[in-house]
Design a protein around this motif. Structure first.
Motif, short mmCIF file in Angstrom:
data_model
loop_
_atom_site.label_atom_id
_atom_site.label_comp_id
_atom_site.label_asym_id
_atom_site.label_seq_id
_atom_site.Cartn_x
_atom_site.Cartn_y
_atom_site.Cartn_z
N GLY A 38 0.90 -1.20 -0.13
CA GLY A 38 0.02 -0.05 0.06
C GLY A 38 0.77 1.39 0.03
N GLY A 39 2.13 1.22 -0.43
CA GLY A 39 3.13 2.31 -0.31
C GLY A 39 3.24 2.63 -1.61
N GLU A 40 4.39 3.59 -1.78
CA GLU A 40 4.93 4.45 -2.72
C GLU A 40 4.63 3.51 -4.08
OE1 GLU A 40 5.57 7.42 -3.70
OE2 GLU A 40 5.52 8.14 -1.99
N GLU A 41 5.36 2.40 -4.05
CA GLU A 41 5.68 1.39 -5.15
C GLU A 41 4.08 1.11 -5.73
OE1 GLU A 41 7.89 0.92 -7.06
OE2 GLU A 41 9.79 1.36 -6.00
N ALA A 42 3.46 0.87 -4.81
CA ALA A 42 1.95 0.42 -4.87
C ALA A 42 1.35 1.34 -5.78
CB ALA A 42 1.24 -0.22 -3.79
N LEU A 43 1.53 2.53 -5.31
CA LEU A 43 0.93 3.77 -5.84
C LEU A 43 1.29 3.87 -7.20
CD1 LEU A 43 -0.81 6.42 -5.57
CD2 LEU A 43 1.30 7.48 -4.70
N ARG A 44 2.46 3.69 -7.44
CA ARG A 44 3.00 3.91 -8.78
C ARG A 44 2.41 2.98 -9.86
NH1 ARG A 44 9.18 5.07 -8.05
NH2 ARG A 44 8.59 5.71 -6.22
N LYS A 45 2.24 1.92 -9.45
CA LYS A 45 1.47 0.56 -10.38
C LYS A 45 -0.03 1.15 -10.43
CE LYS A 45 5.51 -1.39 -10.51
NZ LYS A 45 6.28 -1.06 -11.63
N VAL A 46 -0.59 1.48 -9.30
CA VAL A 46 -2.19 1.87 -9.39
C VAL A 46 -2.10 3.26 -10.34
CG1 VAL A 46 -3.94 2.86 -8.39
CG2 VAL A 46 -2.73 1.06 -7.17
N ARG A 47 -1.36 4.10 -10.17
CA ARG A 47 -1.57 5.30 -11.47
C ARG A 47 -1.35 4.67 -12.74
NH1 ARG A 47 2.66 8.78 -8.88
NH2 ARG A 47 1.77 10.02 -7.21
N LEU A 48 -0.58 3.82 -12.84
CA LEU A 48 -0.39 3.32 -14.32
C LEU A 48 -1.69 2.33 -14.71
CD1 LEU A 48 2.91 1.42 -15.16
CD2 LEU A 48 1.77 3.18 -16.60
N LEU A 49 -2.28 1.68 -13.81
CA LEU A 49 -3.32 0.64 -14.05
C LEU A 49 -4.57 1.72 -14.15
CD1 LEU A 49 -2.22 -2.14 -11.92
CD2 LEU A 49 -2.58 -2.23 -14.24
N LEU A 50 -4.68 2.80 -13.53
CA LEU A 50 -5.58 3.79 -13.55
C LEU A 50 -5.99 3.98 -14.92
CD1 LEU A 50 -5.87 5.83 -10.25
CD2 LEU A 50 -7.52 3.93 -11.16
N LYS A 51 -5.15 4.05 -16.00
CA LYS A 51 -5.39 4.29 -17.30
C LYS A 51 -6.16 3.32 -18.04
CE LYS A 51 -0.56 6.31 -17.95
NZ LYS A 51 -0.83 7.47 -18.34
N THR A 52 -6.20 1.97 -17.39
CA THR A 52 -7.10 1.09 -17.83
C THR A 52 -8.48 1.06 -17.05
OG1 THR A 52 -6.77 -0.69 -16.41
CG2 THR A 52 -4.75 -0.28 -18.13
N LYS A 53 -9.47 0.06 -17.78
CA LYS A 53 -10.52 -0.07 -16.89
C LYS A 53 -10.64 -1.36 -16.07
CE LYS A 53 -13.76 2.26 -19.75
NZ LYS A 53 -13.13 2.14 -21.44
N ALA A 54 -9.27 -1.94 -15.69
CA ALA A 54 -9.01 -3.03 -14.79
C ALA A 54 -9.92 -2.70 -13.37
CB ALA A 54 -7.62 -3.13 -14.51
N ARG A 55 -10.33 -3.86 -12.70
CA ARG A 55 -10.70 -3.65 -11.43
C ARG A 55 -9.50 -3.88 -10.57
NH1 ARG A 55 -13.65 -8.39 -10.26
NH2 ARG A 55 -13.40 -9.35 -12.52
N ILE A 56 -9.09 -2.77 -9.80
CA ILE A 56 -7.84 -2.77 -9.12
C ILE A 56 -7.97 -3.29 -7.65
CG2 ILE A 56 -5.91 -1.37 -8.47
CD1 ILE A 56 -6.71 0.32 -10.86
N ASN A 57 -7.54 -4.14 -7.40
CA ASN A 57 -7.57 -4.61 -5.80
C ASN A 57 -6.23 -4.42 -5.10
OD1 ASN A 57 -10.20 -5.53 -6.59
ND2 ASN A 57 -9.85 -7.55 -5.90
N VAL A 58 -6.25 -3.49 -3.98
CA VAL A 58 -4.97 -3.47 -3.37
C VAL A 58 -5.00 -4.14 -2.26
CG1 VAL A 58 -3.57 -1.70 -2.10
CG2 VAL A 58 -4.59 -0.95 -4.36
#
Ligand code: SAH
Length: 471
Positions: free
Chosen positions: A20-40
């Motif tokens: 749930g930290g910085e690294e996770a945030l970076r990946k989430v920002r990328l994935l938010l470009k898609t319509k994936a269901r993102i589970n953290v």
């Protein structure tokens, strides 16, 4: 290639990010470009992640990692160093591709750097070998692609149906899209000029659907090194439907041509009959009359011992439009490659390009004029006739110490340079087994004055030196 690039459809697919930290945030920002269901999956969340969660853009599973949380996921990222191992094992058990941040050994995929002009996306990877190179390439490609490129691609997708109805498939349709993406239609679109866009679009549609004869571009490919192609030659190679090329044109140059262009090799083959000029003309006429854009690709320059004029006249006779793209001729390319100025103060005021061979053997020239002091000339196609040429020149009174430079396979990786005098030319060629295309310069001296290069053998008809052997 160890990692195979592909584009994965994540619409409505589950992607799990552990951490749930910085690294996770970076990946989430990328994935938010898609319509994936993102589970953290993480006991605690970075505040920006918490904001995404409050907006309903991601799902937060506030628990410790457990393997079943990965069920049905399309992709998994482990962004928590302590859990990399467990996450990789759990993903592996389920056959889900996993990326453990900064741990290539535990990862089964890597995320490329991307240049995003959605729906146009460029992905760059170096398989972890050179991140700085990857970043540099990315910023160059960023600068290259206009921001509105994605909107242009969107607009094209809305047009696709009506273009398909109006323009028959094949060359014409491809030529329309080429004009759309790489010509003035695109420029008007990117400039936001809707009126010009619509006008040019309509004009292009009318143009590509009117009956047309093809055309021929006579294109010079230079002496061999692909980097010596002109930008125009490169563009013509990209636009060609058919490429009729000399056999001597190397793979490095043909590599730059459009992948699906038809290639027709013509010209000299060492052990087989070569097509006659009339046959080559007939191929060019046939292909152009079928409505194709033909590139006639020739070594060096089309107008220098390249029969460009004959082909042009034959095509013009048939009313086929022809344009000519010059190339660096062998005399210029090879001289630059080996450091041999073609004119130098105090040495020569002119340089003659001449051919050593003609249809019936040795080409005839004014040998007496060429034999005078201060003359300089470059002989094309002269290897076989070199003995006769030097005999004619010596008979005509040329100083037997006149310097000669021979360049074989100039500008290519297997280039060889030999220096001798006119008196020892034939011997030099024979002793060195010169077989590739070679140009012979008479009466020129190298630019550098190193003793090494300037010691020409002065004896009559003997001595030679090889300055650079093929690598
Ligand atoms: N149109 C070409 C010449 C074609 S005639 C041009 O402008 O360069 C073929 C001759 O060109 C060869 O016999 C040789 O003398 C010369 N030549 C072409 N490529 C060469 C190369 N890479 N190195 C040395 N000579 C070359």
């Amino acid at each position: 290639m160890r990692y195979f690039p592909l584009f994965l459809d994540l619409d409505n697919r589950k992607v799990v990010i552990v951490g749930g930290g910085e690294e996770a945030l970076r990946k989430v920002r990328l994935l938010l470009k898609t319509k994936a269901r993102i589970n953290v999956v993480a006991p605690a969340l970075h505040e920006e992640l918490a904001a995404y969660r409050n907006d309903g853009r991601i799902v937060w599973l506030a628990k410790s990692f457990a393997a079943p949380l990965l069920d049905d996921a399309a992709l998994v990222y482990s962004a928590d160093d302590d859990l990399h191992h467990d996450v990789a094992v759990a993903a592996g058990d389920r056959g889900i591709p996993v990326n453990a941040v900064d741990d290539a050994a535990l990862s089964t995929f890597i995320t490329p750097s991307i240049v995003d002009r959605d729906p146009v996306v460029v992905a760059i990877g170096t398989e972890g070998t050179s991140p700085v190179l990857g970043m540099g390439l990315r910023s160059r490609i960023e600068a290259l692609l206009p921001q509105a490129l994605g909107s242009l691609a969107e607009a094209a997708s809305h047009l696709r149906q009506s273009v398909a109805e109006r323009v028959p498939q094949g060359n014409r349709r491809r030529s329309f899209w080429q004009r759309y993406f790489f010509g003035s239609i695109r420029d008007s679109f990117l400039a936001g000029d809707a009126r010009s866009y619509t006008r040019e679009l309509e004009a292009a549609l009318i143009d590509v659907t009117s009956p047309s004869v093809g055309r021929v571009s006579l294109v010079g490919a230079g002496p061999g090194d692909p980097e010596l192609l002109t930008l125009k030659a490169q563009r013509k190679l990209q636009e060609a439907d058919v490429i009729v090329h000399d056999r001597l044109i190397g793979p490095g140059i043909l590599e730059l041509a459009r992948r699906d262009a038809i290639r027709i090799p013509v010209g000299k083959t060492p052990f087989a009959a070569s097509p006659k000029q009339s046959e080559i003309n007939a191929i060019l006429i046939r292909e152009a009359k079928a409505g194709r854009h033909v590139v006639r690709l020739k070594g060096g320059d089309p107008y220098v011992f390249g029969r460009g004029g004959e082909e042009q006249a034959a095509l013009a006779d048939q009313g086929i439009p022809v344009d000519v793209v010059p190339g660096i001729t062998a005399a210029l390319g090879c001289a630059a490659s080996v450091g041999l100025p073609l004119t130098q103060r105090g040495q020569n005021r002119s340089i003659t390009l001449l051919t050593g061979a003609s249809e019936d053997g040795l080409a005839q020239h004014d040998w007496a004029a060429l034999a005078k002091p201060g003359q300089a000339f470059a002989i094309y196609m002269g290897v076989n006739a070199a003995g006769d040429i030097s005999a004619e020149l010596l008979d005509a009174g040329i100083d037997h110490r006149t310097p000669v430079t021979v360049v074989e396979n100039g500008t290519l990786a297997n280039e060889r340079v030999m220096m001798c005098s006119i008196g020892s030319l034939w011997e030099t060629l024979a002793l060195n087994g010169v077989e590739g295309p070679a140009i012979i310069y008479v009466g020129l001296k190298p630019a550098t004055t190193s003793a090494d290069i300037l010691t020409f053998p002065a004896r009559e008809a003997t001595g030679h030196q090889v300055l650079r052997a093929a690598s």
